[in-house]
Design an enzyme around this catalytic site. Structure first.
Site, short mmCIF file in Angstrom:
data_model
loop_
_atom_site.label_atom_id
_atom_site.label_comp_id
_atom_site.label_asym_id
_atom_site.label_seq_id
_atom_site.Cartn_x
_atom_site.Cartn_y
_atom_site.Cartn_z
N PHE A 1 62.00 -2.43 21.13
CA PHE A 1 63.22 -2.08 20.66
C PHE A 1 63.70 -2.42 19.27
O PHE A 1 64.74 -1.73 18.33
CB PHE A 1 64.54 -2.27 21.63
CG PHE A 1 64.95 -3.93 21.48
CD1 PHE A 1 66.22 -4.18 20.53
CD2 PHE A 1 64.56 -4.78 22.03
CE1 PHE A 1 66.58 -5.41 20.32
CE2 PHE A 1 64.94 -6.22 21.94
CZ PHE A 1 65.76 -6.46 21.06
N CYS B 1 60.76 -10.58 15.60
CA CYS B 1 59.78 -11.25 16.12
C CYS B 1 59.43 -12.29 15.01
O CYS B 1 58.83 -13.49 15.22
CB CYS B 1 58.64 -10.48 16.28
SG CYS B 1 58.03 -9.53 14.80
N GLU C 1 62.97 2.45 25.66
CA GLU C 1 64.04 3.10 25.97
C GLU C 1 65.30 2.76 25.68
O GLU C 1 66.19 3.50 25.79
CB GLU C 1 63.70 3.10 27.58
CG GLU C 1 64.04 1.95 28.41
CD GLU C 1 62.72 0.73 28.41
OE1 GLU C 1 62.04 0.94 27.37
OE2 GLU C 1 62.85 0.01 29.00
N GLU D 1 61.05 -18.33 24.16
CA GLU D 1 61.90 -17.30 23.09
C GLU D 1 63.24 -16.98 23.71
O GLU D 1 63.17 -16.46 24.91
CB GLU D 1 60.93 -16.18 23.18
CG GLU D 1 61.39 -15.07 22.11
CD GLU D 1 60.52 -13.85 21.71
OE1 GLU D 1 60.11 -13.45 22.92
OE2 GLU D 1 60.27 -13.47 20.94
N SER E 1 57.33 -8.51 24.39
CA SER E 1 57.31 -9.68 24.98
C SER E 1 56.06 -10.10 25.21
O SER E 1 54.95 -9.23 25.56
CB SER E 1 58.22 -9.85 25.85
OG SER E 1 57.93 -9.07 27.05
N LYS F 1 54.88 5.74 23.06
CA LYS F 1 55.96 5.40 24.18
C LYS F 1 57.02 4.43 23.50
O LYS F 1 56.65 2.96 23.62
CB LYS F 1 55.19 4.96 25.45
CG LYS F 1 56.09 5.04 26.64
CD LYS F 1 57.51 4.61 26.68
CE LYS F 1 57.55 3.16 27.07
NZ LYS F 1 58.82 2.56 26.94
P1 NAD Z 1 59.67 -5.60 26.09
O1 NAD Z 1 58.34 -6.32 26.28
O2 NAD Z 1 60.64 -5.48 26.85
O3 NAD Z 1 59.11 -4.12 26.01
C1 NAD Z 1 58.32 -3.70 25.02
C2 NAD Z 1 57.66 -1.99 25.25
O4 NAD Z 1 57.00 -2.41 26.54
C3 NAD Z 1 58.87 -1.10 25.71
O5 NAD Z 1 58.35 0.01 25.23
C4 NAD Z 1 59.06 -1.07 27.15
O6 NAD Z 1 59.44 0.01 27.77
C5 NAD Z 1 57.64 -1.44 27.47
N1 NAD Z 1 57.54 -2.34 28.69
C6 NAD Z 1 58.33 -3.18 29.21
N2 NAD Z 1 58.06 -3.78 30.34
C7 NAD Z 1 56.86 -3.00 30.53
C8 NAD Z 1 55.83 -3.53 31.63
N3 NAD Z 1 56.08 -4.17 32.56
N4 NAD Z 1 54.70 -2.87 31.62
C9 NAD Z 1 54.47 -1.89 30.67
N5 NAD Z 1 55.38 -1.63 29.67
C10 NAD Z 1 56.48 -2.33 29.60
O7 NAD Z 1 60.16 -6.18 24.32
P2 NAD Z 1 61.43 -5.76 23.89
O8 NAD Z 1 62.61 -6.39 24.50
O9 NAD Z 1 61.32 -4.29 23.58
O10 NAD Z 1 61.01 -6.36 22.21
C11 NAD Z 1 61.23 -7.50 22.14
C12 NAD Z 1 59.79 -8.44 22.15
O11 NAD Z 1 59.17 -7.97 21.36
C13 NAD Z 1 60.26 -9.82 21.80
O12 NAD Z 1 59.61 -10.94 22.81
C14 NAD Z 1 59.55 -9.86 20.53
O13 NAD Z 1 59.07 -11.33 20.03
C15 NAD Z 1 58.56 -8.93 20.79
N6 NAD Z 1 58.18 -8.56 19.50
C16 NAD Z 1 56.96 -8.92 18.85
C17 NAD Z 1 56.43 -8.57 17.52
C18 NAD Z 1 55.19 -9.11 17.24
O14 NAD Z 1 54.71 -8.54 15.96
N7 NAD Z 1 54.47 -9.96 17.57
C19 NAD Z 1 57.08 -7.54 16.67
C20 NAD Z 1 58.27 -7.30 17.52
C21 NAD Z 1 58.75 -7.47 18.76
#
Ligand code: NAD
Length: 498
Positions: A149, A281, A176, A383, A226, A173
Site C-alpha cells: 500500500f 520501507c 487492496e 517493524e 511485510s 495485484k
Molecule cells: P502486506 O504484506 O500486508 O501486503 C503486501 C501485498 O501482499 C498486498 O498486495 C496484499 O494484498 C498482499 N498480501 C497480504 N497478505 C498476503 C498473504 N497472506 N498472502 C499473499 N499475499 C498477501 O504489506 P503492506 O502493509 O501493504 O506494506 C507494508 C509492508 O511492506 C512493510 O512491511 C514494508 O516494510 C514493506 N515494504 C517493503 C519494501 C521493500 O522494498 N523492502 C518496500 C515497500 C514496503
C-alpha cells in the site's frame, strides 16, 4: 452510492465478481469507495489474455516498445496532479510526497526508454575455426507482481514497467487499501499505445495471489510487502518453478557519530522518521547515537520539534505528516507505544492522543519519540511502520556497527559523520543492501539497483536498474558455423573448438 474500483483486463475496466472490500479516505476515516475483487474465473481470463498478448508483444521491436514508454512518461507528467490526488485520497500521504513517488516512477520509465540498449547481447567472433558465438536476452512470458500500500504508483511501476519493456506481459495485484491509482496507470499506458492484454490489474487478497502463484502460465513473481508475506510468496513461487524476488519489511538504522553536524542530522532524521507517517520501507525508525553527548544533543532537538510537526490531511497546504493508512494499522502502531513504555523505554514525546479538528474520525496520531531503548526490546526488534522513532545510546563506532549487523532486517541504513575514514569503514562492514552517508533515505536512482539484505529480501536479484532487466529476461547463447567451414567429420568427444 459508493464509487466502484474495477479491474483492468484486456485493455478495459471490468467489474470484479469477487468479494467487495471497502477503501477508506484515512484523513476522514470514511469509506470512499469499494474495490471489487476479481473472481478466480476473471483472474484466469486475465492470464489467458496476457498469454495471448505475449505472442505479439514479445516480437515488437524494443525500439517500438520504448516509444510506448516515452509516451507514457509524457502522460505521467501531464497527469501528475491527478495521480497524486488519487494517492493522497486513499493512502493519506501529503500531496508533495505523492508527487515525489510519481517522479521516482517517471525516472524508472525514463531508464527503460533505453530498453534497446539494455537488451543488447554480446558477440564473440572466431570462438573456433569459422565459428562465432553470441548471447541474446529474451522475454519470459506472463509475469506477475504483488504490490504494497505504501507506494501505490512507484512500486507498482517498478514491477510492471521493466517486465513489459523486456517484452513480457504482466498481471498486477495491487494493495487492496489504495488500489484506484493503478487502474489509472493502466489506462494511461493503454493511451500511450500499449496493446490490450499486456498489462492487467486484478484485485484481491491471498486467494488471488495464491492463484497467480500456482498458475502454470505465470513465469515470474515479484512481491513487495511485510516479511512474512514476502517470504511466503517467494517460497511458494520458487517451489512452483517460478523465478521470484520478494522484498520484505525493514528496521533501518541511522548511526550518528559524535562529529556529525547535529542540526543537519536532526533535520534529516525528522524527515526520515516521520515523513509519510513512517510508512516507508526506507524510513529511519532507529537512531543509534555514539556517546551520551551525541544522544542528548539529538534528543533535545527532536523533543522540541516532533510535537511541532504539522499533522493533518495530506491535501492541505503546509501539512508535513498525514494520517496512517487504516484504523487497524493506527491501532497496531499505537499498541507499540504501550509495549515500549512497559519495556522500560523513556517515552519522550507521546503523539497518541492527537486529534485533528474537523477530522476527528481520521486515522491520525502525532510523532512519538522513545529514548534509552535497549536492543532486546520489541520496539527495537520489530517493524512498527509508523511515526515512532527509537533512540539507542551506544559507546563506540564498533558497537554501533555490530548492533546494526545483528538486526534481522537489512534494508537500508545511514551514517552521519564528517569522518571519511569512519564512513568508508561503515560502508564496507555494514550488513544492509542500501547505505547512505549523510543521506537518510538512500533509495537508489532508477539506474542503480534497489534491494535489501537479510530478512528484508528473498531472492538474489534486486529491483530496477540493470537488475530488473536481468530478472525479466533469460539469456540464450548461440554458437554458429556456416557451410563454408572446413568439414571436420563426426566428433564423439566433448567438442573442442578448433
Ligand atoms: P502486506 O504484506 O500486508 O501486503 C503486501 C501485498 O501482499 C498486498 O498486495 C496484499 O494484498 C498482499 N498480501 C497480504 N497478505 C498476503 C498473504 N497472506 N498472502 C499473499 N499475499 C498477501 O504489506 P503492506 O502493509 O501493504 O506494506 C507494508 C509492508 O511492506 C512493510 O512491511 C514494508 O516494510 C514493506 N515494504 C517493503 C519494501 C521493500 O522494498 N523492502 C518496500 C515497500 C514496503
Amino acid at each position: 452510492m459508493l464509487a466502484q474500483i474495477n479491474q483492468f483486463i484486456n485493455g478495459q475496466q471490468v467489474i470484479g465478481e469477487g468479494d467487495v472490500h471497502p477503501v477508506f479516505n484515512p484523513a476522514l476515516g470514511d469509506v470512499v469507495s469499494e474495490v471489487m475483487f476479481s473472481s478466480s474465473k476473471q483472474v484466469e481470463q486475465a492470464i489467458i489474455g496476457a498469454k495471448d498478448a505475449f505472442i505479439e508483444w514479445s516480437q515488437v521491436t524494443p525500439m517500438r516498445r520504448a516509444r510506448v514508454l516515452f509516451k507514457f512518461k509524457d502522460l505521467l507528467e501531464q497527469h501528475i496532479d491527478e495521480l497524486a490526488a488519487m494517492v493522497t485520497k486513499e493512502h493519506g500521504k501529503i500531496l508533495d510526497d505523492a508527487r515525489g513517488e510519481i517522479l521516482r516512477a517517471i525516472e524508472l520509465v525514463e531508464f527503460h526508454c533505453a530498453i534497446p540498449s539494455h537488451l543488447r547481447g554480446t558477440y564473440s567472433e572466431n570462438v573456433g575455426s569459422q565459428m562465432d558465438s553470441y548471447t541474446i536476452r529474451q522475454s519470459l512470458g506472463v509475469c506477475a507482481g504483488v504490490s504494497p500500500f505504501n507506494f501505490p504508483v512507484m512500486i507498482s511501476t517498478w514491477q510492471f514497467i521493466p517486465a513489459i519493456a523486456c517484452g513480457n506481459t504482466f498481471i498486477l495485484k495491487p494493495s487492496e487499501k489504495d488500489p484506484s491509482v493503478t487502474i489509472r496507470l493502466a489506462e494511461l499506458l493503454t493511451e500511450a499505445g500499449l496493446p490490450n492484454g499486456v498489462l492487467n490489474v486484478v484485485h484481491g487478497d491471498k486467494c488471488v495471489v495464491d492463484q497467480l502463484l500456482h498458475h502454470p502460465d505465470i513465469q515470474t513473481i515479484t512481491a513487495v510487502g511485510s516479511t512474512p508475506v514476502a517470504k511466503y510468496i517467494y517460497e511458494t513461487g520458487i517451489t512452483q518453478g517460478k523465478r521470484a524476488h520478494c522484498f520484505g519489511g525493514a528496521k533501518n538504522h541511522a548511526v550518528i557519530l559524535p562529529d556529525a553536524d547535529i542540526d543537519q542530522t536532526a533535520d534529516a532524521i525528522l524527515g526520515a522518521a516521520y515523513g509519510a507517517a513512517g510508512e516507508r520501507c526506507m524510513a529511519i525508525p532507529v537512531a543509534v547515537c555514539v556517546g551520551d553527548k551525541t544522544a542528548d544533543a539529538l534528543v533535545s532537538q527532536l523533543k522540541k520539534r516532533v510535537p511541532e510537526l504539522r499533522v493533518g490531511p495530506g491535501d492541505e497546504e503546509g501539512i508535513e505528516m498525514g494520517p496512517l493508512v487504516t484504523a487497524e494499522h493506527l491501532a497496531h502502531v499505537k499498541s507499540y507505544i504501550e509495549i515500549g513504555v512497559n519495556e522500560g523505554a523513556e517515552l519522550v514525546v507521546d503523539g497518541r492522543d492527537l486529534k485533528i479538528s474537523g477530522h476527528e474520525k481520521g486515522f491520525f496520531m502525532g510523532g512519538c519519540l522513545f529514548d534509552h531503548v535497549q536492543p532486546d526490546m520489541r520496539i527495537y526488534q520489530e517493524e512498527i511502520f509508523g511515526p515512532v522513532l527509537c533512540i539507542l545510546r551506544i559507546k563506540d563506532f564498533d558497537s554501533a556497527v555490530e548492533l546494526v549487523n545483528k538486526h534481522i532486517y537489512g534494508n537500508g541504513t545511514a551514517i552521519f559523520t564528517h569522518d571519511g575514514d569512519a564512513a568508508r569503514t561503515f560502508v564496507n562492514r555494514i550488513q544492509a543492501g542500501m547505505v547512505g552517508v549523510n543521506v537518510p533515505i538512500p533509495v537508489p536512482v532508477a539506474y542503480h539497483p534497489f534491494g535489501g539484505w537479510k530478512q528484508s529480501v528473498f531472492g538474489d536479484i534486486g529491483m530496477h536498474g540493470g537488475q530488473s532487466v536481468q530478472f525479466y529476461t533469460k539469456l540464450k547463447s548461440v554458437t554458429t558455423r556456416w557451410p563454408k567451414a572446413v568439414r571436420t567429420g563426426a566428433e564423439f568427444k566433448m567438442p573442442n573448438l578448433k
